[in-house]
Design a protein around this motif. Structure first.
Motif, short mmCIF file in Angstrom:
data_model
loop_
_atom_site.label_atom_id
_atom_site.label_comp_id
_atom_site.label_asym_id
_atom_site.label_seq_id
_atom_site.Cartn_x
_atom_site.Cartn_y
_atom_site.Cartn_z
N VAL A 98 0.87 -1.17 0.00
CA VAL A 98 0.00 0.00 0.00
C VAL A 98 0.91 1.22 0.00
O VAL A 98 1.74 1.39 0.89
CB VAL A 98 -0.94 0.00 1.24
CG1 VAL A 98 -1.82 1.24 1.23
CG2 VAL A 98 -1.77 -1.27 1.28
N LEU A 99 0.75 2.05 -1.03
CA LEU A 99 1.56 3.27 -1.14
C LEU A 99 0.76 4.41 -0.52
O LEU A 99 -0.36 4.69 -0.94
CB LEU A 99 1.87 3.57 -2.60
CG LEU A 99 2.58 2.45 -3.37
CD1 LEU A 99 2.69 2.81 -4.84
CD2 LEU A 99 3.94 2.18 -2.78
N ILE A 100 1.36 5.05 0.47
CA ILE A 100 0.70 6.12 1.21
C ILE A 100 1.46 7.42 0.97
O ILE A 100 2.67 7.50 1.20
CB ILE A 100 0.63 5.78 2.72
CG1 ILE A 100 -0.10 4.44 2.90
CG2 ILE A 100 -0.06 6.90 3.50
CD1 ILE A 100 -0.01 3.85 4.29
N ASN A 101 0.73 8.44 0.50
CA ASN A 101 1.37 9.72 0.18
C ASN A 101 1.65 10.52 1.46
O ASN A 101 1.20 10.15 2.55
CB ASN A 101 0.55 10.50 -0.85
CG ASN A 101 -0.80 10.95 -0.33
OD1 ASN A 101 -1.01 11.16 0.86
ND2 ASN A 101 -1.74 11.11 -1.26
N PRO A 102 2.40 11.61 1.35
CA PRO A 102 2.76 12.41 2.54
C PRO A 102 1.55 12.96 3.31
O PRO A 102 1.67 13.30 4.49
CB PRO A 102 3.61 13.54 1.97
CG PRO A 102 4.23 12.95 0.73
CD PRO A 102 3.13 12.08 0.17
N GLU A 103 0.38 13.05 2.67
CA GLU A 103 -0.83 13.53 3.35
C GLU A 103 -1.54 12.40 4.11
O GLU A 103 -2.58 12.61 4.72
CB GLU A 103 -1.80 14.15 2.34
CG GLU A 103 -1.32 15.47 1.76
CD GLU A 103 -0.21 15.29 0.71
OE1 GLU A 103 -0.30 14.36 -0.12
OE2 GLU A 103 0.75 16.07 0.76
N GLY A 104 -0.99 11.19 4.04
CA GLY A 104 -1.58 10.05 4.75
C GLY A 104 -2.71 9.37 4.00
O GLY A 104 -3.49 8.62 4.58
N GLU A 105 -2.79 9.62 2.69
CA GLU A 105 -3.84 9.01 1.86
C GLU A 105 -3.26 7.88 1.02
O GLU A 105 -2.08 7.92 0.64
CB GLU A 105 -4.44 10.06 0.93
CG GLU A 105 -5.07 11.22 1.65
CD GLU A 105 -5.35 12.39 0.71
OE1 GLU A 105 -4.75 12.48 -0.38
OE2 GLU A 105 -6.18 13.23 1.09
#
Length: 184
Positions: free
Chosen positions: A153-160
């Motif tokens: 699961v790739l999670i972006n810096p905004e936590g999404e």
């Protein structure tokens, strides 16, 4: 008289078999109804959803809480020591982690409910430098609705959630995915 006894015996056997089959069918239907009535609603995560927070402990005893990585990209990999594709991609993940860790990309390798001994041996064998945590109760696996291993699961810096990748990744794939979640 013997002929009547044989007929009665056959009737008894048929009655017994039919009763047994009926009981098995009733039990199966009851089990299905019970499972459907008590099944938890599992939310399927999608791209753009907020990644569920969790806290797991690594092999050194350090706690890793997903929310502590806010502002960084998180490469969240679910795996098992018995999983051949997992073993194949781990060295590539480690090489890419070394390239991206100073650019704000973190790797968390979440093992699914295996013993610390098995997981430590695996981590030592592959000389993994990123944090390896064990989901002993499978609560994180359930929260993320993980079915096949490996799943990342790739999670972006905004936590999404930016992307969900199932199956084995090549080193080129891993590099591209880390670029994708790297903070700007």
């Amino acid at each position: 008289m013997k002929l009547n006894e044989k007929k009665n015996k056959k009737k008894q056997n048929r009655l017994f078999m039919r009763s047994a089959i009926l009981l098995v069918l009733i039990a199966a239907i009851g089990y299905t109804l019970y499972n459907n009535a008590t099944a938890e609603d599992v939310t399927v995560l999608e791209v753009g959803d907020k990644a569920p927070d969790f806290s797991l402990v690594d092999l050194e005893g350090n706690a890793h809480k997903l929310s502590d990585y806010k502002g960084q990209g998180v490469f969240l990999n679910f795996w098992g020591t018995w999983c051949k594709p997992c073993a194949k991609e781990m060295p590539a993940m480690d090489r890419q982690y070394e390239q991206f860790k100073d650019q704000g990309v973190q790797v968390l390798a979440v093992n699914i409910a295996q013993s610390e001994f098995e997981v430590q041996n695996f981590a030592d064998q592959y000389k993994l430098s990123f944090p390896v945590v064990i989901d002993k109760t499978k609560s994180v696996m359930t929260a993320y609705n993980i079915i096949p291993l490996p799943t990342t699961v790739l999670i972006n810096p905004e936590g999404e959630i930016e992307r969900v990748v199932t199956g084995e990744m090549t080193e080129q794939d891993i590099k591209g995915f880390m670029e994708e979640i790297k903070p700007e």
